[in-house]
Write a protein that holds these residues in place. Structure first.
Motif, PDB file in Angstrom:
ATOM      1  N   ILE A 221       1.552  30.799 -27.688  1.00 13.75           N
ATOM      2  CA  ILE A 221       1.071  32.198 -27.646  1.00 13.75           C
ATOM      3  C   ILE A 221      -0.252  32.439 -27.768  1.00 13.75           C
ATOM      4  O   ILE A 221      -0.638  33.486 -27.047  1.00 13.75           O
ATOM      5  CB  ILE A 221       1.975  33.129 -28.676  1.00 13.75           C
ATOM      6  CG1 ILE A 221       1.857  32.498 -30.233  1.00 13.75           C
ATOM      7  CG2 ILE A 221       3.306  33.575 -28.186  1.00 13.75           C
ATOM      8  CD1 ILE A 221       1.927  33.648 -31.220  1.00 13.75           C
ATOM      9  N   PHE A 222      -1.125  31.577 -28.321  1.00 10.65           N
ATOM     10  CA  PHE A 222      -2.415  31.804 -28.232  1.00 10.65           C
ATOM     11  C   PHE A 222      -3.275  31.694 -27.274  1.00 10.65           C
ATOM     12  O   PHE A 222      -4.287  32.104 -26.916  1.00 10.65           O
ATOM     13  CB  PHE A 222      -2.998  30.782 -29.528  1.00 10.65           C
ATOM     14  CG  PHE A 222      -2.458  31.049 -30.761  1.00 10.65           C
ATOM     15  CD1 PHE A 222      -2.527  32.256 -31.646  1.00 10.65           C
ATOM     16  CD2 PHE A 222      -1.546  29.925 -31.304  1.00 10.65           C
ATOM     17  CE1 PHE A 222      -1.822  32.462 -32.581  1.00 10.65           C
ATOM     18  CE2 PHE A 222      -0.953  30.145 -32.401  1.00 10.65           C
ATOM     19  CZ  PHE A 222      -0.985  31.381 -33.129  1.00 10.65           C
ATOM     20  N   GLY A 223      -2.624  30.947 -26.099  1.00 10.38           N
ATOM     21  CA  GLY A 223      -3.132  30.885 -24.962  1.00 10.38           C
ATOM     22  C   GLY A 223      -2.658  31.805 -23.928  1.00 10.38           C
ATOM     23  O   GLY A 223      -2.968  31.812 -22.689  1.00 10.38           O
ATOM     24  N   VAL A 224      -1.593  32.582 -24.133  1.00 12.22           N
ATOM     25  CA  VAL A 224      -0.697  33.212 -22.947  1.00 12.22           C
ATOM     26  C   VAL A 224      -1.551  34.532 -22.633  1.00 12.22           C
ATOM     27  O   VAL A 224      -2.113  35.163 -23.189  1.00 12.22           O
ATOM     28  CB  VAL A 224       0.741  33.726 -23.531  1.00 12.22           C
ATOM     29  CG1 VAL A 224       0.544  34.849 -24.524  1.00 12.22           C
ATOM     30  CG2 VAL A 224       1.343  34.032 -22.383  1.00 12.22           C
ATOM     31  N   ASP A 225      -1.322  34.861 -21.531  1.00 10.43           N
ATOM     32  CA  ASP A 225      -1.924  36.046 -20.803  1.00 10.43           C
ATOM     33  C   ASP A 225      -0.900  37.344 -21.365  1.00 10.43           C
ATOM     34  O   ASP A 225       0.237  37.226 -20.864  1.00 10.43           O
ATOM     35  CB  ASP A 225      -1.992  36.125 -19.329  1.00 10.43           C
ATOM     36  CG  ASP A 225      -2.372  37.608 -18.806  1.00 10.43           C
ATOM     37  OD1 ASP A 225      -2.591  38.414 -19.237  1.00 10.43           O
ATOM     38  OD2 ASP A 225      -2.599  37.348 -17.331  1.00 10.43           O
ATOM     39  N   PRO A 226      -1.291  38.121 -22.030  1.00 13.83           N
ATOM     40  CA  PRO A 226      -0.122  39.330 -22.612  1.00 13.83           C
ATOM     41  C   PRO A 226       0.236  40.122 -21.516  1.00 13.83           C
ATOM     42  O   PRO A 226       1.398  40.535 -21.583  1.00 13.83           O
ATOM     43  CB  PRO A 226      -0.819  40.336 -23.371  1.00 13.83           C
ATOM     44  CG  PRO A 226      -2.177  39.336 -23.671  1.00 13.83           C
ATOM     45  CD  PRO A 226      -2.312  38.413 -22.713  1.00 13.83           C
ATOM     46  N   ALA A 227      -0.363  40.088 -20.275  1.00 10.28           N
ATOM     47  CA  ALA A 227       0.205  40.820 -19.288  1.00 10.28           C
ATOM     48  C   ALA A 227       1.499  40.128 -18.694  1.00 10.28           C
ATOM     49  O   ALA A 227       2.449  41.049 -18.099  1.00 10.28           O
ATOM     50  CB  ALA A 227      -0.669  40.775 -18.057  1.00 10.28           C
ATOM     51  N   ILE A 228       2.069  39.113 -19.178  1.00 12.02           N
ATOM     52  CA  ILE A 228       3.354  38.665 -18.720  1.00 12.02           C
ATOM     53  C   ILE A 228       4.519  39.033 -19.619  1.00 12.02           C
ATOM     54  O   ILE A 228       5.760  38.961 -19.585  1.00 12.02           O
ATOM     55  CB  ILE A 228       3.333  37.098 -18.868  1.00 12.02           C
ATOM     56  CG1 ILE A 228       4.243  36.265 -17.959  1.00 12.02           C
ATOM     57  CG2 ILE A 228       3.646  36.625 -20.145  1.00 12.02           C
ATOM     58  CD1 ILE A 228       4.288  34.904 -17.831  1.00 12.02           C
ATOM     59  N   GLY A 229       4.204  39.798 -20.701  1.00 12.92           N
ATOM     60  CA  GLY A 229       5.105  40.325 -21.770  1.00 12.92           C
ATOM     61  C   GLY A 229       6.011  41.104 -21.213  1.00 12.92           C
ATOM     62  O   GLY A 229       7.252  40.794 -21.729  1.00 12.92           O
ATOM     63  N   ALA A 230       5.884  41.889 -20.492  1.00 15.49           N
ATOM     64  CA  ALA A 230       6.917  42.852 -19.889  1.00 15.49           C
ATOM     65  C   ALA A 230       8.039  41.888 -19.068  1.00 15.49           C
ATOM     66  O   ALA A 230       9.165  42.108 -19.276  1.00 15.49           O
ATOM     67  CB  ALA A 230       6.348  43.804 -19.064  1.00 15.49           C
ATOM     68  N   ASP A 231       7.478  41.101 -18.388  1.00 16.69           N
ATOM     69  CA  ASP A 231       8.491  40.348 -17.546  1.00 16.69           C
ATOM     70  C   ASP A 231       9.280  39.400 -18.441  1.00 16.69           C
ATOM     71  O   ASP A 231      10.407  39.103 -18.367  1.00 16.69           O
ATOM     72  CB  ASP A 231       7.781  39.188 -16.550  1.00 16.69           C
ATOM     73  CG  ASP A 231       6.969  39.808 -15.421  1.00 16.69           C
ATOM     74  OD1 ASP A 231       7.261  40.985 -15.431  1.00 16.69           O
ATOM     75  OD2 ASP A 231       6.405  39.086 -14.799  1.00 16.69           O
ATOM     76  N   VAL A 232       8.634  38.920 -19.536  1.00 13.26           N
ATOM     77  CA  VAL A 232       9.286  38.005 -20.576  1.00 13.26           C
ATOM     78  C   VAL A 232      10.679  38.808 -21.283  1.00 13.26           C
ATOM     79  O   VAL A 232      11.635  38.376 -21.323  1.00 13.26           O
ATOM     80  CB  VAL A 232       8.437  37.294 -21.476  1.00 13.26           C
ATOM     81  CG1 VAL A 232       9.203  36.747 -22.761  1.00 13.26           C
ATOM     82  CG2 VAL A 232       7.409  36.296 -20.866  1.00 13.26           C
ATOM     83  N   LEU A 233      10.046  39.921 -21.599  1.00  9.88           N
ATOM     84  CA  LEU A 233      11.061  40.719 -22.491  1.00  9.88           C
ATOM     85  C   LEU A 233      12.344  41.086 -21.412  1.00  9.88           C
ATOM     86  O   LEU A 233      13.565  41.052 -21.763  1.00  9.88           O
ATOM     87  CB  LEU A 233      10.702  42.163 -22.960  1.00  9.88           C
ATOM     88  CG  LEU A 233       9.953  41.845 -24.270  1.00  9.88           C
ATOM     89  CD1 LEU A 233       9.619  43.475 -24.772  1.00  9.88           C
ATOM     90  CD2 LEU A 233      10.975  41.471 -25.106  1.00  9.88           C
ATOM     91  N   ALA A 234      11.976  41.531 -20.216  1.00 11.19           N
ATOM     92  CA  ALA A 234      13.037  41.883 -19.342  1.00 11.19           C
ATOM     93  C   ALA A 234      13.883  40.559 -18.865  1.00 11.19           C
ATOM     94  O   ALA A 234      15.177  40.838 -18.669  1.00 11.19           O
ATOM     95  CB  ALA A 234      12.465  42.388 -17.697  1.00 11.19           C
ATOM     96  N   ALA A 235      13.339  39.577 -18.752  1.00 12.06           N
ATOM     97  CA  ALA A 235      14.224  38.249 -18.658  1.00 12.06           C
ATOM     98  C   ALA A 235      14.969  37.966 -19.673  1.00 12.06           C
ATOM     99  O   ALA A 235      16.033  37.573 -19.560  1.00 12.06           O
ATOM    100  CB  ALA A 235      13.180  37.149 -18.090  1.00 12.06           C
ATOM    101  N   MET A 236      14.390  38.147 -21.084  1.00 11.11           N
ATOM    102  CA  MET A 236      15.348  37.685 -22.079  1.00 11.11           C
ATOM    103  C   MET A 236      16.438  38.622 -22.168  1.00 11.11           C
ATOM    104  O   MET A 236      17.433  38.202 -22.509  1.00 11.11           O
ATOM    105  CB  MET A 236      14.459  37.917 -23.550  1.00 11.11           C
ATOM    106  CG  MET A 236      13.600  36.926 -23.918  1.00 11.11           C
ATOM    107  SD  MET A 236      12.824  37.298 -25.299  1.00 11.11           S
ATOM    108  CE  MET A 236      11.654  35.956 -25.171  1.00 11.11           C
TER     109      MET A 236
END
Ligand code: AMP
Ligand code: ZN
Length: 137
Positions: free
Chosen positions: A50-65
């Protein structure tokens, strides 16, 4: 990244039991599952944790989860799901490509993912919160 097994899976150089794919994400079954249906969700773009991730991907990740979690519930009949994400060896991370575990849970299944610890006092707990607030500004 050359020596990363999850990059190899993303690039089709290693086989996987794929269950979901989008422009940014891939999900496949864990080879050594805690429970049948245990699924790994990864960003296609390599980052270690998580320390290297682009937070912009967050919404995609939550929707996929949400979507994948519902599918796991429908298929396995599980009554709960743990979402677990490990950062660093001391936290149990064995594959250095960011991933979220979606683990189906059943009543009385005996998995103990969350043994409880304790603060010695409310003062100690409040002091911890104070230190974190200071760092977080
Ligand atoms: P972690 O300990 O959080 O890094 O989790 C890594 C997970 O990846 C473990 O649960 C492994 O069983 C799983 N794993 C490792 N290699 C593969 C693979 N080739 N395909 C599917 N799952 C894998
Ligand atoms: Zn990778």
């Amino acid at each position: 990244m050359d020596d990363c097994i999850f990059c190899m899976i993303t690039e089709g150089k290693l086989p996987s039991s794929k269950v979901f794919e989008s422009d940014t994400l891939l999900a496949f079954l864990d080879l050594n599952p805690c429970q049948k249906g245990h699924t790994l969700l990864i960003p296609k773009k390599h980052c270690k944790d998580i320390f290297g991730v682009d937070p912009a991907i967050g919404a995609d990740v939550l929707a996929a989860m949400k979507t994948i979690g519902q599918a796991i519930k429908d298929v396995t009949g599980c009554t709960g799901i743990n979402v677990v994400q490990n950062n660093g060896r001391d936290a149990g991370q064995m594959v250095d490509h960011l991933h979220w575990h979606l683990i189906p849970r059943f009543a009385g299944d005996g998995l103990d993912l969350w043994p409880q610890g304790k603060y010695d006092s409310m003062d100690e707990m409040n002091a911890m919160a104070e230190k974190l607030r200071k760092v977080l500004g």
